[in-house]
Write a protein that holds these residues in place. Structure first.
Motif, mmCIF file in Angstrom:
data_model
loop_
_atom_site.group_PDB
_atom_site.id
_atom_site.type_symbol
_atom_site.label_atom_id
_atom_site.label_comp_id
_atom_site.label_asym_id
_atom_site.label_seq_id
_atom_site.Cartn_x
_atom_site.Cartn_y
_atom_site.Cartn_z
ATOM 1 N N THR A 1 23.309 -20.629 69.567
ATOM 2 C CA THR A 1 24.288 -20.168 68.566
ATOM 3 C C THR A 1 23.832 -18.912 67.838
ATOM 4 N N ASN A 2 22.524 -18.579 67.899
ATOM 5 C CA ASN A 2 22.005 -17.369 67.236
ATOM 6 C C ASN A 2 21.286 -16.494 68.264
ATOM 7 N N ALA B 1 21.799 -25.436 59.154
ATOM 8 C CA ALA B 1 21.747 -24.252 60.020
ATOM 9 C C ALA B 1 22.969 -24.161 60.926
ATOM 10 N N PHE C 1 25.789 -22.973 58.523
ATOM 11 C CA PHE C 1 25.547 -21.601 58.045
ATOM 12 C C PHE C 1 24.454 -20.981 58.902
ATOM 13 N N PRO C 2 24.825 -20.362 60.049
ATOM 14 C CA PRO C 2 23.825 -19.849 60.996
ATOM 15 C C PRO C 2 22.869 -18.831 60.400
ATOM 16 N N GLU C 3 23.268 -18.160 59.308
ATOM 17 C CA GLU C 3 22.406 -17.112 58.758
ATOM 18 C C GLU C 3 21.096 -17.653 58.189
ATOM 19 N N VAL C 4 21.034 -18.952 57.886
ATOM 20 C CA VAL C 4 19.789 -19.497 57.320
ATOM 21 C C VAL C 4 18.840 -19.982 58.416
ATOM 22 N N SER D 1 17.221 -18.436 60.697
ATOM 23 C CA SER D 1 16.023 -17.618 60.876
ATOM 24 C C SER D 1 14.929 -17.964 59.871
ATOM 25 N N THR D 2 15.307 -18.511 58.717
ATOM 26 C CA THR D 2 14.315 -18.819 57.677
ATOM 27 C C THR D 2 13.617 -20.153 57.912
ATOM 28 N N ASN E 1 21.145 -21.165 50.322
ATOM 29 C CA ASN E 1 19.768 -20.668 50.319
ATOM 30 C C ASN E 1 18.863 -21.505 49.426
ATOM 31 N N LYS F 1 20.419 -13.503 68.267
ATOM 32 C CA LYS F 1 19.422 -12.582 67.699
ATOM 33 C C LYS F 1 18.038 -13.217 67.593
ATOM 34 N N PRO G 1 28.409 -21.457 50.820
ATOM 35 C CA PRO G 1 27.651 -20.206 51.015
ATOM 36 C C PRO G 1 26.880 -19.776 49.775
#
Length: 911
Positions: free
Chosen positions: A388-389, A349, A352-355, A357-358, A313, A391, A309
């Motif tokens: 999985t995302n 991705a 780490f699903p949070e990346v 969107s980028t 990024n 949003k 984590p």
């Protein structure tokens, strides 16, 4: 001389030639002739059957002494080098004074060879008596020598023959080690490795020397320093220094082979010291600047296992920059590299699903990529991320509908249509989805029948081929599915139906359908059906729903008519036809159960597939993790109770790491003794006069045969020779030597064999010997040694897409019919996996149900980087027996044939 040497190498003895050579060749002043003479003297037998030196060998002693005092430096040097290959004390002893004189010669070529000659003489069985003070003499030479090679040879002599003196010299001159030459520094590192293995307690002071050499100008020394540090110490400081060194070499060296070797070392560090490697992830990523795809692939493989984590990024940002660079189109393999980067970003991705969107919107620009494999990877990535995302669903659907017209590959279109059908949920999204599909299909119809001529009287004109004559008032069906009324008084001739290509604005789906791709047509029909079913749920106006349903039916029927028309070279296939007809029936009459299956069950199956994939990856990670156990009676050192007096920080760290390894059992080496016994092969019978057995060790490219030969007679066996030959891609490294074996004694003989490909090989041969009583040579034939292909292949994992690609590409196939007593399909699959040492790529869930049929894909990789693919298809017959085929494909013939033979042998169910 050259012919004589070749004959001797091929086994001839030529004893009568020796005197002639002494008379005519020995006096020659020609340097080439003298070199050939020394080669001849090296090869010939110098002892009789009882091990005594032949009398005529004394004739060459005077010549050798003269050469050692020759005014020409070359003659002196090659003669000194020749002495390094002599083992006969009687020949060497009179030459020792001349050898020692050459230690002080002005020319370094002679001095360095004289030092090697002294070392060789000292290592002989009686060498310590011949040269009592040799180590002291060489140490004195070492202190005054200036030539780097001679200095290296002198230190090597001390290292080999008087290790304590070498250590003393090293510790005395520890401050000047950085000034020594590259050759000497390499020998110093070898000495340190040897000393630290025998005496681990003293490794602290030597590790300081290694760390000081990390700043040496020679890259070879730096690499050896890093390797030595890793092998001797587990301290974080030492490992970090070694890893930094590897990263520097990775960036500074231009040779691709060097980069690949360094990446292998970094990969090994990643397995054992992951925490330290995580900090260097960006340094490793800089290797992507190399244009070589193998280097880039290895780099990405290492990096993907070091993501945390904290650094995700930075890594994703770097990968995005690399993806954008591939758009320049300067390099020919940009498409393949882009595919690797997309797969890497996909992996990031998922972890780490949070990346996601980028990167997802950037990657969607490549849905229309000319490299189909790259575009497929992107659309599969989008499909997984949208599930999985949640949003990102709205933004992904919007972007996908905007860019759908750019897609040119049928497989990418199919996957994108599935996404549109499953994830367009709101009214605006559903309407946009239907509109996009209609736009990409273009105007209807897909083909037309154009009018050729005016109506004429039916009695005056015979209907021509490809013409339609209308003689009564009845409805006619046009190409787009609509009806038209024909007048009874007219005869109209129509030409053969032709494809209507549509305007330039017509989309990609139309062009793909007109090539006859009706699998895609079935996907279009299913997507439209799902969108209409969802529209019925979200659209309150029944009129709009009916209008959309009618338009969808018109499109679907037009595709069906296109498939049944003669305008395409191949008609629609049965599977696609059935699927499209099902869609028509569903739109005409929808039940709640069918609606639930189409709108919910598909998504549930996809979610289940994703969860199984994640579970499989988790299990693979657990399998890779090292499982080690400590013994209950192992000694435990308490670090905090130890005396720290005089210990550096590095030594303290090393002690802690050693204690941790001991506590977790990493020092315990659990070798399978039964497996060792299986590798012992009996080569001769118990009643033979000579008994022989071999212990076979296979290590990547080398096979080592450790053969024990026992003389079971009461006689001395003379000129005993183990003669071996090979079949297959095996090559003997050394010539066989002759041995003398005393009564009831044994001899250990080692034979090295090189392997060049993954193929079952055979080693065969015999033992030949003489006895004093029998003049003829006796031959004992040995059992054949079969080298098993299983020693070279190991289970591996690849994606389904990669498996299918290789399956289509590989040209060698071996088809083995199933013939087994095993009656359970899964049991047979497990037996084949165990017998072939392969990995089953088919998920367990796909093999769960009992249906009497089983199909599975197996995969393995050889140590030479070759791929082995196996497809197993079996069916249970009415009598309970299994039938079917095992198909093996590979790039090389050897793997396909060898694996086929192995499966044929093992499939019966035996061991």
């Amino acid at each position: 001389m050259k012919k004589a040497i070749m004959l001797l190498l091929n086994g001839e003895t030529l004893p009568q030639l020796f005197i002639t050579i002494v008379r005519y060749v020995l006096p020659s002043e020609d340097h080439t002739v003298q070199k050939l003479l020394l080669l001849y003297l090296e090869i010939i037998e110098k002892t009789d059957t009882k091990g005594r030196v032949l009398p005529e060998m004394i004739l060459i002693c005077q010549n050798l002494r003269n050469n050692l005092q020759h005014p020409n430096e070359y003659i002196r040097g090659v003669t000194l080098r020749f002495l390094c290959r002599l083992n006969e004390t009687e020949i060497i002893e009179p030459l020792i004074p001349s050898v020692l004189q050459n230690l002080e010669h002005r020319h370094p070529f002679i001095r360095r060879n004289a030092i090697l000659a002294v070392m060789t003489i000292y290592k002989l069985p009686q060498g310590e008596q011949l040269l009592v003070d040799a180590p002291d003499m060489i140490e004195k030479v070492l202190s005054t020598e200036q030539d780097p090679s001679a200095k290296r040879n002198a230190f090597l002599m001390l290292f080999t023959c008087a290790q304590d003196q070498a250590i003393n010299y090293l510790l005395t001159h520890v401050d000047r080690i950085s000034e020594w030459g590259e050759l000497l520094q390499m020998v110093v590192l070898e000495l340190i490795r040897k000393v630290c293995r025998t005496n681990r307690a003293e490794k602290g002071k030597y590790i300081k020397i290694i760390i000081s050499l990390l700043n040496a100008p020679s890259t070879a020394v730096i690499y050896e320093c890093a390797s030595t540090l890793v092998s001797l110490s587990s301290a974080p400081t030492a490992i970090r220094a070694a890893a930094n060194t590897y990263c520097q070499l990775l960036l500074s060296q231009s040779d691709n082979n060097v980069k690949l070797i360094v990446l292998d070392r970094l990969n090994e560090l990643k397995s054992s010291h992951r925490e330290i490697m995580v900090d260097l992830i960006m340094d490793v990523l800089r290797a992507l600047s190399s244009p070589n795809l193998d280097i880039r692939r290895k780099t990405l493989d290492i990096v993907l296992e070091l993501i945390t984590p904290r650094n995700i990024n930075e890594v994703v940002l770097m990968l995005k920059k690399e993806v954008m660079k591939t758009q320049s189109g300067e390099l020919e393999k940009n498409g393949e590299y882009r595919q690797m980067l997309i797969q890497a970003i996909h992996s990031c991705a998922i972890k780490f699903p949070e990346v996601a969107s980028t990167v997802v919107h950037l990657l969607m620009d490549f849905l229309g990529d000319s490299n189909v494999a790259s575009a497929i990877d992107v659309v599969v990535f989008v499909r997984e991320i949208i599930e999985t995302n949640p949003k990102l669903r709205v933004s992904i659907i919007t972007r996908l509908l905007d860019t759908f017209y750019q897609i040119r590959a049928a497989r990418v279109c199919s996957c994108a249509l599935w996404i549109i059908g499953e994830y367009c949920l709101s009214l605006s999204e559903v309407e946009s989805g239907i509109a996009t599909i209609k736009q990409c299909l273009g105007e209807l119809p897909f083909y037309s029948v154009s009018e050729e001529g005016e109506a004429t009287d039916a009695s005056k004109k015979t209907p021509q081929a490809n013409s339609i004559t209308v003689s009564s008032r009845r409805p006619a069906i046009l190409a787009d599915g609509t009806y038209a009324t024909q007048s009874a008084a007219s005869e109209t001739a129509f030409s053969a139906p032709t494809v209507v290509q549509g305007s330039l604005a017509s989309g990609n789906l139309r062009s793909l359908l007109l090539t006859g791709d009706f699998f895609l047509g079935a996907v279009v029909a299913c997507t439209l059906t799902k969108l209409i079913l969802r529209l019925q749920e979200v659209q309150p106006s029944k009129v709009e729903v009916n209008k959309a349903t009618t338009q969808a039916l018109l499109i679907i029927v037009s595709m069906l008519q296109l498939g049944q028309s003669p305008v395409l070279p191949h008609p629609i296939d049965n599977d696609s036809y059935d699927r499209i007809v099902l869609c028509i029936r569903l739109l005409c009459n929808t039940g709640d159960d069918l609606r639930k299956i189409w709108l919910q069950s598909c998504r549930q199956s996809f979610v289940k597939m994703l969860s199984e994939k994640q579970l499989r990856e988790t299990e693979e990670l657990k399998a890779k993790a090292q499982v080690s156990h400590a013994q209950p009676d192992d000694l435990i050192d308490f670090y905090h109770l130890k005396s720290r007096k005089g210990m550096s920080q590095l030594e303290l760290e090393d002690e802690v790491q050693d204690d941790l390894k001991r506590a977790t059992g990493e020092f315990v080496n659990d070798t399978d003794d039964a497996n060792k016994l299986n590798r012992i092969l009996q080569l001769t019978g118990f009643s033979d006069p000579v008994y022989a057995e071999a212990y076979v060790t296979v290590h990547h490219y080398d096979i080592v045969l450790d053969i024990t030969v026992i003389n079971r007679t009461k006689e001395t066996l003379q000129n005993l020779c183990l003669e071996l030959a090979t079949m297959g891609d095996l090559k003997l490294v050394e010539r066989p030597q002759n041995y003398t074996l005393a009564p009831e004694s044994s001899k250990q003989i080692k034979a090295n064999i090189k392997v060049s490909s993954t193929e079952t090989g055979v080693i065969f041969g015999n033992i030949v010997y003489e006895t004093s009583n029998v003049l003829e040579r006796t031959v004992v034939v040995l059992n054949d040694i079969h080298i098993d292909i299983m020693d070279y292949i190991s289970p591996a994992v690849c994606t389904d897409a990669a498996f299918r690609s290789m399956w289509a590409e590989f040209e060698w196939e071996n088809k083995v019919a199933v013939n087994t007593v095993i009656q359970d399909e899964k049991e047979f699959l497990e037996h084949i996996i165990k017998s072939t040492n392969m990995k089953c790529l088919t998920p367990v869930s796909a093999l769960d149900d009992e249906c009497g049929f089983l199909a599975a894909n197996l995969y393995a990789k050889s140590v030479f980087g070759e791929d082995a693919l196996v497809n197993l298809s079996v069916e249970k017959q009415a009598d309970g027996k299994l039938s079917g085929y095992v198909r093996i494909r590979s790039k090389t013939q050897g793997i396909a044939l060898s694996l086929g033979d192995k499966i044929t042998l093992k499939q019966k169910g035996g061991n």
